[in-house]
Design an enzyme around this catalytic site. Sequence first.
Site, mmCIF file in Angstrom:
data_model
loop_
_atom_site.group_PDB
_atom_site.id
_atom_site.type_symbol
_atom_site.label_atom_id
_atom_site.label_comp_id
_atom_site.label_asym_id
_atom_site.label_seq_id
_atom_site.Cartn_x
_atom_site.Cartn_y
_atom_site.Cartn_z
ATOM 1 N N ASP A 128 0.869 -1.097 0.099
ATOM 2 C CA ASP A 128 -0.039 -0.123 0.065
ATOM 3 C C ASP A 128 1.020 1.215 -0.171
ATOM 4 O OD1 ASP A 128 -2.507 1.481 0.365
ATOM 5 O OD2 ASP A 128 -3.283 -0.155 1.528
ATOM 6 N N ASP A 185 -2.954 4.676 -2.365
ATOM 7 C CA ASP A 185 -4.067 5.190 -1.479
ATOM 8 C C ASP A 185 -4.409 6.524 -2.040
ATOM 9 O OD1 ASP A 185 -5.242 4.888 1.053
ATOM 10 O OD2 ASP A 185 -4.450 6.607 1.716
ATOM 11 N N GLU A 228 -6.401 4.159 -5.808
ATOM 12 C CA GLU A 228 -7.751 4.448 -5.349
ATOM 13 C C GLU A 228 -8.114 5.800 -5.679
ATOM 14 O OE1 GLU A 228 -9.936 4.399 -0.941
ATOM 15 O OE2 GLU A 228 -7.870 5.331 -1.145
ATOM 16 N N HIS A 251 -11.385 -2.884 3.031
ATOM 17 C CA HIS A 251 -11.229 -2.650 4.558
ATOM 18 C C HIS A 251 -12.158 -1.183 4.987
ATOM 19 C CE1 HIS A 251 -8.448 0.100 2.707
ATOM 20 N NE2 HIS A 251 -8.193 0.596 3.696
ATOM 21 N N ASP A 252 -12.425 -0.460 4.114
ATOM 22 C CA ASP A 252 -13.406 0.712 4.224
ATOM 23 C C ASP A 252 -14.961 0.433 4.004
ATOM 24 O OD1 ASP A 252 -10.991 2.187 4.756
ATOM 25 O OD2 ASP A 252 -10.858 2.656 2.524
HETATM 26 C C1 GLC Z 1 -7.733 5.167 2.189
HETATM 27 C C2 GLC Z 1 -7.903 4.212 2.698
HETATM 28 C C3 GLC Z 1 -8.457 4.394 4.247
HETATM 29 C C4 GLC Z 1 -7.734 5.406 4.866
HETATM 30 C C5 GLC Z 1 -7.586 6.770 3.981
HETATM 31 C C6 GLC Z 1 -6.467 7.798 4.228
HETATM 32 O O1 GLC Z 1 -9.261 5.823 1.606
HETATM 33 O O2 GLC Z 1 -8.432 3.179 1.887
HETATM 34 O O3 GLC Z 1 -8.449 3.254 4.925
HETATM 35 O O4 GLC Z 1 -8.434 5.970 6.009
HETATM 36 O O5 GLC Z 1 -7.390 6.563 2.402
HETATM 37 O O6 GLC Z 1 -5.430 7.279 4.020
#
Ligand code: GLC
Length: 561
Positions: A118, A220, A262, A336-337
């Site tokens: 990540d 991320d 992402e 995970h979100d």
């Molecule tokens: C992304 C991650 C999340 C995190 C955020 C800030 O959305 O998936 O878990 O809190 O970024 O890094």
Amino acid sequence: MTNKAVTSQSPASSHDGTIVIDSAWWQSAVGYQIYPASFADSNGDGIGDIPGIIGKLDYLADLGIGFIWLSPVYTSPMVDNGYDISDYRAINPIFGNMDDMDRLIAEARSRKIGVVMDLVVNHTSNQHPWFIAACSDRDSPFRDYYIWRKDAPANGSPSDITASFGGSAWSRDPQSGEYYFHLFAPQQPDLNWSNSALRAEIHAMMNWWLDKGIAGFRMDVIDLIGKRPEEGIVADGPDLHRYLREMHEAALAGREVVTVGEAWSATPDAAALYSGPERREVSMVFQFSHVTRFWDERFGKWKPRPIDWPILKSLFAEWQHALHGNGWNSLFWGNHDLPRAVSRYGDEGEHRLSSAKALATILHLMEGTPYIYQGEEISMINAGFTSIDQYRDVETLNFHRIQLAMGVSEADFFAGAQANSRDNPRTPMQWSSKPNAGFTSGTPWIAVNRNYEWLNVEQDRADPDGVFQRYRRLIALRCQHAVIRHGDFELLLPDHPSLFAFERKLGAEKLLVIANMSRQETAIPPSGIPQLHASDILTGRMVSTEPGIKLGPFAAMATWL
Ligand code: GLC
Ligand code: CA
């Protein structure tokens, strides 16, 4: 050093014997996301760790995945469970050490599994030495690694942006009296990507990890790095694609790695820019249209609406068409979100098993790289927490405070959190019916779902009709059949309220997929679906698609045409 991790690089022979050369290994591979704190604990401290993951590699190899996406294991104060990094080149001691990490990469590789790290570079932790130096000395070269302004943001100005985890995106640094920008928690200051020295540091760090033999990066919130806060631009900023191409050139070019960005803001057009084969940016993005489409306009994820299948089907079809030959899709229900797939899109009660298999079937038979979130392969469900002290997630805890202050009732908040809190997918992996689901011999950092005694790997994996075996079959089929990886997609019965049906076609190879995404028995309509009696390639059983034939709740099948 080669980063060729994973599945076969050799020409794939398709169903009808056509030879198709896959352009990249990650187009035939399936990803598996590990949230390390909740996967497997090797030393009894209640927190999952890297040795724990190594102990489960045979399990993952049996499932057939091509790569692991490992959520952050770097040194971190853990305000946001590792998405707040204080040292990009060190392992958080709660997860192990760098020897463990090197061993994980090597052991995974020996099972043809790549490890995707990540990459959290929109922001660091406020404990990162760069931020500490930036705060303690205004003349430090690191000051400009972050984003500053002298005045408190005025109400209503474009830069009066709010942070994802609540409150203003500008917090006051007591040492200089200035304000720094953060799109997440105040302990996650945003990096200033317009600083070229910062960008060079990130590229060097990426090369350092790639040279260790990792298989790539999940990036991320990468759509935020081109931001222009003073102009009110946060996502998809004007410099975003320039930074990605520069990053590709500096760290990724010439390596056979997978990269997945992402991008909550991604539209199909934007996704073609990120992932277009000639663009030299990233392999694919995670886009969230199927997630956000069913959020409330005012309360967002805290007040989810029911899934409308005709809308959801048309969204998938739109993305399938937009990126076919023109980019690459990622395919996922959860991470995970996000809530657990069966809890959100299927039925976590009576029809849990069949809905989990139906969701797996439709997703894994589309074009793109599918991702499985740990526990999805045994149909784990939402956490089912009933009290606020069971929650651990910074976002959930903040919004509990914020929404109650806004006048939202405790009951309404809980309804939202039970559906959509980020802790839903973070309860420990359920390995067996042993205490704490076999996840730890100690006290888990977050409660284990109470259903572990009957919902666990040991039990599901032994069931030939179970969810694990369905995933295993689907992964194998993707490897075997080019039509699944590269075939055209055609949505059938677009307006049908619950039947999700589509055809895939490549040369003479044609696949028909039908799933009933409802709790009701549903009859095949008089037209719109090819009629056949054939064997279901998922179960080997004979099936029929004649009009009037009834599909049971969440029944799913796939046949050759
Ligand atoms: C992304 C991650 C999340 C995190 C955020 C800030 O959305 O998936 O878990 O809190 O970024 O890094
Ligand atoms: Ca541990």
